[in-house]
Design a protein around this motif. Structure first.
Motif, PDB file in Angstrom:
ATOM      1  N   GLY A  30     -22.412 -36.702  11.446  1.00 13.83           N
ATOM      2  CA  GLY A  30     -23.912 -36.418   9.916  1.00 13.83           C
ATOM      3  C   GLY A  30     -22.876 -35.163   9.696  1.00 13.83           C
ATOM      4  N   ILE A  31     -22.886 -34.032  10.271  1.00 11.27           N
ATOM      5  CA  ILE A  31     -22.628 -32.352   9.780  1.00 11.27           C
ATOM      6  C   ILE A  31     -21.076 -33.084   9.219  1.00 11.27           C
ATOM      7  N   SER A  32     -20.521 -33.358  10.040  1.00 10.99           N
ATOM      8  CA  SER A  32     -19.477 -33.966   9.749  1.00 10.99           C
ATOM      9  C   SER A  32     -19.178 -34.246   8.232  1.00 10.99           C
ATOM     10  N   GLY A  33     -19.944 -35.410   7.776  1.00 11.48           N
ATOM     11  CA  GLY A  33     -20.214 -36.158   6.458  1.00 11.48           C
ATOM     12  C   GLY A  33     -20.956 -35.732   5.341  1.00 11.48           C
ATOM     13  N   LEU A  34     -21.245 -34.490   5.575  1.00 12.65           N
ATOM     14  CA  LEU A  34     -21.981 -34.040   5.261  1.00 12.65           C
ATOM     15  C   LEU A  34     -20.918 -32.559   4.452  1.00 12.65           C
ATOM     16  N   PHE A  35     -20.263 -32.619   5.304  1.00  7.52           N
ATOM     17  CA  PHE A  35     -19.237 -31.673   4.580  1.00  7.52           C
ATOM     18  C   PHE A  35     -17.990 -32.408   3.803  1.00  7.52           C
ATOM     19  N   ARG A  36     -18.061 -33.801   4.022  1.00  7.28           N
ATOM     20  CA  ARG A  36     -16.734 -33.909   3.110  1.00  7.28           C
ATOM     21  C   ARG A  36     -17.087 -34.629   1.715  1.00  7.28           C
ATOM     22  N   SER A  37     -19.191 -34.969   1.698  1.00  2.47           N
ATOM     23  CA  SER A  37     -19.973 -34.783   0.611  1.00  2.47           C
ATOM     24  C   SER A  37     -19.414 -34.648  -0.836  1.00  2.47           C
ATOM     25  N   ASN A  38     -19.386 -32.135  -0.190  1.00  2.00           N
ATOM     26  CA  ASN A  38     -19.981 -31.957  -2.398  1.00  2.00           C
ATOM     27  C   ASN A  38     -19.163 -30.645  -1.488  1.00  2.00           C
ATOM     28  N   GLU A  39     -18.549 -29.767  -2.149  1.00  4.42           N
ATOM     29  CA  GLU A  39     -18.500 -28.628  -2.371  1.00  4.42           C
ATOM     30  C   GLU A  39     -18.984 -27.621  -1.687  1.00  4.42           C
ATOM     31  N   LYS A  40     -18.586 -27.176  -0.742  1.00  4.38           N
ATOM     32  CA  LYS A  40     -20.446 -26.328  -0.276  1.00  4.38           C
ATOM     33  C   LYS A  40     -19.930 -24.612  -0.183  1.00  4.38           C
ATOM     34  N   SER A  41     -20.816 -23.402  -0.778  1.00  3.67           N
ATOM     35  CA  SER A  41     -20.828 -22.733  -0.502  1.00  3.67           C
ATOM     36  C   SER A  41     -20.318 -21.974   0.746  1.00  3.67           C
ATOM     37  N   PRO A  42     -19.697 -21.102   0.859  1.00  3.05           N
ATOM     38  CA  PRO A  42     -19.379 -20.045   2.516  1.00  3.05           C
ATOM     39  C   PRO A  42     -20.725 -20.353   3.292  1.00  3.05           C
ATOM     40  N   LYS A  43     -21.867 -19.671   2.788  1.00  3.74           N
ATOM     41  CA  LYS A  43     -23.260 -20.069   3.339  1.00  3.74           C
ATOM     42  C   LYS A  43     -23.585 -21.147   3.816  1.00  3.74           C
ATOM     43  N   ASP A  44     -23.505 -21.927   3.342  1.00  3.71           N
ATOM     44  CA  ASP A  44     -24.249 -23.514   3.809  1.00  3.71           C
ATOM     45  C   ASP A  44     -23.342 -23.957   5.060  1.00  3.71           C
ATOM     46  N   ALA A  45     -21.567 -22.983   4.589  1.00  9.43           N
ATOM     47  CA  ALA A  45     -20.340 -24.000   5.313  1.00  9.43           C
ATOM     48  C   ALA A  45     -20.051 -23.101   6.547  1.00  9.43           C
ATOM     49  N   PRO A 104     -25.843 -36.242  19.696  1.00 10.61           N
ATOM     50  CA  PRO A 104     -25.105 -34.887  19.206  1.00 10.61           C
ATOM     51  C   PRO A 104     -23.946 -36.243  19.204  1.00 10.61           C
ATOM     52  N   VAL A 105     -23.463 -36.837  19.069  1.00 11.68           N
ATOM     53  CA  VAL A 105     -22.644 -37.420  18.498  1.00 11.68           C
ATOM     54  C   VAL A 105     -23.030 -37.907  17.570  1.00 11.68           C
ATOM     55  N   ALA A 106     -24.271 -38.645  16.728  1.00 14.41           N
ATOM     56  CA  ALA A 106     -24.447 -39.412  16.080  1.00 14.41           C
ATOM     57  C   ALA A 106     -24.622 -37.739  14.940  1.00 14.41           C
ATOM     58  N   HIS A 107     -25.136 -36.176  15.598  1.00  8.12           N
ATOM     59  CA  HIS A 107     -25.300 -35.373  14.182  1.00  8.12           C
ATOM     60  C   HIS A 107     -24.339 -34.597  14.212  1.00  8.12           C
ATOM     61  N   LEU A 126     -22.009 -27.927  21.876  1.00  9.47           N
ATOM     62  CA  LEU A 126     -22.707 -27.334  22.992  1.00  9.47           C
ATOM     63  C   LEU A 126     -23.721 -29.287  23.858  1.00  9.47           C
ATOM     64  N   SER A 127     -24.878 -29.519  23.433  1.00  3.77           N
ATOM     65  CA  SER A 127     -25.401 -29.815  23.870  1.00  3.77           C
ATOM     66  C   SER A 127     -24.619 -30.842  24.225  1.00  3.77           C
ATOM     67  N   LYS A 146     -23.894 -22.119   7.903  1.00  6.36           N
ATOM     68  CA  LYS A 146     -25.197 -22.972   8.292  1.00  6.36           C
ATOM     69  C   LYS A 146     -24.678 -24.391   9.348  1.00  6.36           C
ATOM     70  N   LEU A 147     -24.059 -25.287   8.593  1.00  5.78           N
ATOM     71  CA  LEU A 147     -23.192 -26.513   8.946  1.00  5.78           C
ATOM     72  C   LEU A 147     -22.397 -26.996  10.460  1.00  5.78           C
ATOM     73  N   MET A 148     -21.591 -25.106   9.989  1.00  6.61           N
ATOM     74  CA  MET A 148     -20.883 -25.459  11.434  1.00  6.61           C
ATOM     75  C   MET A 148     -21.438 -25.106  12.624  1.00  6.61           C
ATOM     76  N   GLY A 149     -22.659 -24.494  12.768  1.00  5.90           N
ATOM     77  CA  GLY A 149     -23.639 -23.606  13.444  1.00  5.90           C
ATOM     78  C   GLY A 149     -24.511 -24.851  13.925  1.00  5.90           C
ATOM     79  N   PHE A 150     -25.078 -25.683  13.103  1.00  2.29           N
ATOM     80  CA  PHE A 150     -25.136 -27.092  13.247  1.00  2.29           C
ATOM     81  C   PHE A 150     -24.519 -27.255  14.802  1.00  2.29           C
TER      82      PHE A 150
END
Length: 110
Positions: free
Chosen positions: A59-74, A53-56, A86-87, A76-80
């Motif tokens: 990875g997700i935080s890297g996706l946040f930093r890489s490009n602009e995200k739409s609110p829907k994508d953001a 889960p730490v690696a996940h 939680l895991s 979804k990423l926050m859910g992941f």
């Protein structure tokens, strides 16, 4: 023909002490083996189960930093990220419980 061996009280006492020390060494070796097995289990839990889960999250935080995200994508990423957090929370609780049980067992409280 050999002469009979005559044991003195001191020899009998020393033999009894040696038997006692030998039994303690055998018991100590069993505890050491159990302790090493426990450490190996704990290292496996940390290196595999907790790291995932730490690696996940990383990875997700890297996706946040890489490009602009739409609110829907953001969202979804926050859910992941939340699922991974939680895991991680669950696994750290399991690890704490595992360690506590082993410590109690090793202290002889079973």
């Amino acid at each position: 023909m050999k002469a009979p061996i005559i044991e003195t009280n001191e020899q009998v006492k020393l033999a009894a002490e040696l038997v006692g020390v030998n039994k303690e060494l055998i018991r100590s070796k069993g505890h050491s083996t159990e302790y090493i097995t426990w450490l190996e289990e704990m290292i496996f839990m940390i290196s595999h189960k907790v790291r995932q889960p730490v690696a996940h999250i990383l990875g997700i935080s890297g996706l946040f930093r890489s490009n602009e995200k739409s609110p829907k994508d953001a969202k979804k990423l926050m859910g992941f990220m939340r699922d991974s957090a939680l895991s991680l929370d669950k696994l750290t609780r399991e690890l704490s419980k595992f360690i506590s049980k082993k410590i109690i067992k090793m202290k002889g409280f079973k």
